[in-house]
Write an enzyme that holds these catalytic residues in place. Sequence first.
Site, PDB file in Angstrom:
ATOM      1  N   PRO A   1       8.758  -4.928   4.141  1.00  0.00           N
ATOM      2  CA  PRO A   1       8.845  -5.391   5.526  1.00  0.00           C
ATOM      3  C   PRO A   1      10.213  -6.008   5.778  1.00  0.00           C
ATOM      4  O   PRO A   1      10.918  -6.395   4.840  1.00  0.00           O
ATOM      5  CB  PRO A   1       7.742  -6.455   5.599  1.00  0.00           C
ATOM      6  CG  PRO A   1       7.639  -6.973   4.198  1.00  0.00           C
ATOM      7  CD  PRO A   1       7.896  -5.786   3.307  1.00  0.00           C
TER       8      PRO A   1
ATOM      9  N   GLU B   1      17.567   0.723  16.948  1.00  0.00           N
ATOM     10  CA  GLU B   1      16.872   1.913  17.448  1.00  0.00           C
ATOM     11  C   GLU B   1      15.983   1.617  18.651  1.00  0.00           C
ATOM     12  O   GLU B   1      15.494   2.536  19.302  1.00  0.00           O
ATOM     13  CB  GLU B   1      16.017   2.540  16.343  1.00  0.00           C
ATOM     14  CG  GLU B   1      14.850   1.682  15.907  1.00  0.00           C
ATOM     15  CD  GLU B   1      14.041   2.329  14.789  1.00  0.00           C
ATOM     16  OE1 GLU B   1      12.809   2.341  14.901  1.00  0.00           O
ATOM     17  OE2 GLU B   1      14.642   2.805  13.807  1.00  0.00           O
TER      18      GLU B   1
ATOM     19  N   ASN C   1      15.354 -10.536   3.636  1.00  0.00           N
ATOM     20  CA  ASN C   1      15.837  -9.237   3.149  1.00  0.00           C
ATOM     21  C   ASN C   1      16.579  -8.431   4.208  1.00  0.00           C
ATOM     22  O   ASN C   1      16.808  -7.234   4.026  1.00  0.00           O
ATOM     23  CB  ASN C   1      14.692  -8.411   2.542  1.00  0.00           C
ATOM     24  CG  ASN C   1      13.616  -8.050   3.555  1.00  0.00           C
ATOM     25  OD1 ASN C   1      13.834  -8.083   4.770  1.00  0.00           O
ATOM     26  ND2 ASN C   1      12.440  -7.692   3.063  1.00  0.00           N
TER      27      ASN C   1
ATOM     28  N   ASP D   1      14.581   7.469   8.130  1.00  0.00           N
ATOM     29  CA  ASP D   1      13.640   7.634   9.236  1.00  0.00           C
ATOM     30  C   ASP D   1      13.777   6.483  10.218  1.00  0.00           C
ATOM     31  O   ASP D   1      13.244   6.552  11.325  1.00  0.00           O
ATOM     32  CB  ASP D   1      12.206   7.698   8.699  1.00  0.00           C
ATOM     33  CG  ASP D   1      11.194   8.012   9.793  1.00  0.00           C
ATOM     34  OD1 ASP D   1      11.390   9.020  10.498  1.00  0.00           O
ATOM     35  OD2 ASP D   1      10.235   7.244   9.946  1.00  0.00           O
TER      36      ASP D   1
ATOM     37  N   ARG E   1       0.827  -1.222   0.000  1.00  0.00           N
ATOM     38  CA  ARG E   1       0.000   0.000   0.000  1.00  0.00           C
ATOM     39  C   ARG E   1       0.849   1.256   0.000  1.00  0.00           C
ATOM     40  O   ARG E   1       0.562   2.216  -0.723  1.00  0.00           O
ATOM     41  CB  ARG E   1      -0.923  -0.005   1.214  1.00  0.00           C
ATOM     42  CG  ARG E   1      -1.982  -1.101   1.208  1.00  0.00           C
ATOM     43  CD  ARG E   1      -2.922  -0.954   2.380  1.00  0.00           C
ATOM     44  NE  ARG E   1      -2.193  -0.745   3.614  1.00  0.00           N
ATOM     45  CZ  ARG E   1      -2.590   0.053   4.608  1.00  0.00           C
ATOM     46  NH1 ARG E   1      -3.708   0.728   4.508  1.00  0.00           N
ATOM     47  NH2 ARG E   1      -1.873   0.177   5.706  1.00  0.00           N
ATOM     48  N   ILE E   2       1.913   1.274   0.813  1.00  0.00           N
ATOM     49  CA  ILE E   2       2.740   2.477   0.892  1.00  0.00           C
ATOM     50  C   ILE E   2       3.560   2.646  -0.370  1.00  0.00           C
ATOM     51  O   ILE E   2       3.618   3.746  -0.950  1.00  0.00           O
ATOM     52  CB  ILE E   2       3.641   2.425   2.141  1.00  0.00           C
ATOM     53  CG1 ILE E   2       2.791   2.499   3.412  1.00  0.00           C
ATOM     54  CG2 ILE E   2       4.661   3.570   2.119  1.00  0.00           C
ATOM     55  CD1 ILE E   2       3.569   2.303   4.702  1.00  0.00           C
TER      56      ILE E   2
ATOM     57  N   HIS F   1      12.053   7.765  13.349  1.00  0.00           N
ATOM     58  CA  HIS F   1      10.994   6.788  13.082  1.00  0.00           C
ATOM     59  C   HIS F   1       9.626   7.433  13.307  1.00  0.00           C
ATOM     60  O   HIS F   1       8.837   6.985  14.144  1.00  0.00           O
ATOM     61  CB  HIS F   1      11.159   5.561  13.997  1.00  0.00           C
ATOM     62  CG  HIS F   1      10.446   4.348  13.464  1.00  0.00           C
ATOM     63  ND1 HIS F   1      10.844   3.066  13.744  1.00  0.00           N
ATOM     64  CD2 HIS F   1       9.340   4.216  12.672  1.00  0.00           C
ATOM     65  CE1 HIS F   1      10.027   2.202  13.155  1.00  0.00           C
ATOM     66  NE2 HIS F   1       9.115   2.879  12.487  1.00  0.00           N
TER      67      HIS F   1
ATOM     68  N   ALA G   1      11.103   2.430   6.081  1.00  0.00           N
ATOM     69  CA  ALA G   1      10.495   1.130   6.353  1.00  0.00           C
ATOM     70  C   ALA G   1      11.022   0.535   7.659  1.00  0.00           C
ATOM     71  O   ALA G   1      10.451   0.736   8.716  1.00  0.00           O
ATOM     72  CB  ALA G   1      10.738   0.183   5.182  1.00  0.00           C
ATOM     73  N   ARG G   2      12.165  -0.168   7.600  1.00  0.00           N
ATOM     74  CA  ARG G   2      12.779  -0.776   8.772  1.00  0.00           C
ATOM     75  C   ARG G   2      14.289  -0.628   8.691  1.00  0.00           C
ATOM     76  O   ARG G   2      14.895  -0.796   7.632  1.00  0.00           O
ATOM     77  CB  ARG G   2      12.409  -2.261   8.873  1.00  0.00           C
ATOM     78  CG  ARG G   2      10.990  -2.521   9.381  1.00  0.00           C
ATOM     79  CD  ARG G   2      10.835  -2.083  10.830  1.00  0.00           C
ATOM     80  NE  ARG G   2       9.520  -2.403  11.401  1.00  0.00           N
ATOM     81  CZ  ARG G   2       8.501  -1.561  11.444  1.00  0.00           C
ATOM     82  NH1 ARG G   2       8.610  -0.365  10.875  1.00  0.00           N
ATOM     83  NH2 ARG G   2       7.362  -1.906  12.017  1.00  0.00           N
TER      84      ARG G   2
END
Length: 329
Positions: free
Chosen positions: A206, A263, A211, A258, A155-156, A295, A233-234
Amino acid sequence: MKKVAVFNLREFDEAEWFERYGKELGLAISGCPDAPSLENIARVTEGCECADIITSQITEELMAEFARCGIRYLVTRTIGYDHIDMAAAGKYGIRVGNAPYGPNGVAEYAVMLILMSIRNMKRILERTNIQDYTLQGIRGRELADLTVGVIGTGRIGRTVLKNLSGFGCRLLAYDPHVSREAARYADYMPLSELWRQADVITLHAPLTEENFHLIGKKTLQEMKDGVVIVNTARGGLIDSDALIEAVEKGKVGAAALDVVENEFGLYYYDHKADVLENRQLAILRSFPNVTVSHHMAFYTDNYTRTVIRDSLESCRLFLEGKPNPWQVG
């Protein structure tokens, strides 16, 4: 009335929505401003079967404590749930849910970071703050002249592609599952080709075992010199040490992050007077061509309302034994 234990409950923006949606759904809130810990779980979860968290890392030790205290359902006010030990959840019989929010907030933030990076906005703001109004070294590039690669077309990612389509740039995409909507805007191709062709790469995938460190020393070598990398994302999608080396050598022309590795326990707390142990973050923040935010790409008024509503609705459905679209494990 059933109770839900809510951790990391922020008084300044979340409390009123938890109170409002709790009343609407017939749920009482047992709130705690801190992340779950071995010291506070028993106190906060007394009389609760559901717990509501954010991106706090939930280890097997914490999962065992949740189970000991009677928690049967754990919902996170986030899309991703890689911070939760899912194997431990299964081991202790705890179901897990997430709360996907609308894609616009993160997608718009990603486009903003792309524009800030190609226009050298960090340097410009730093100069303006000291009344240095010179032009040397801050000439930017125009998005219409660049090729942007979007990794992850959920979606993003699809919303990012739609937003970028208005800038006239060439768009590339990679995802194991091709989206017809995304294909309207971008050319799908293997990662090896995307690395080679993209001037800008933005991550919207994700974090999985497959990944982890998707962008690392080897893949960075395959990219264009001066590539711009954006990650909303991550943090674990990027090998921070490899990125630092690539920035130092000029392989990466700019980065906007971000999210960063390691973190957990850092973001959303005031550390002004602290010496931080995350050396990679300190180095990345020191570069004039690397922008780091904490984030918060998701953080909009729409996000705050929807994740609280959906996380509580998810708890209600679980407690009533009804089909739960937010349950992920």
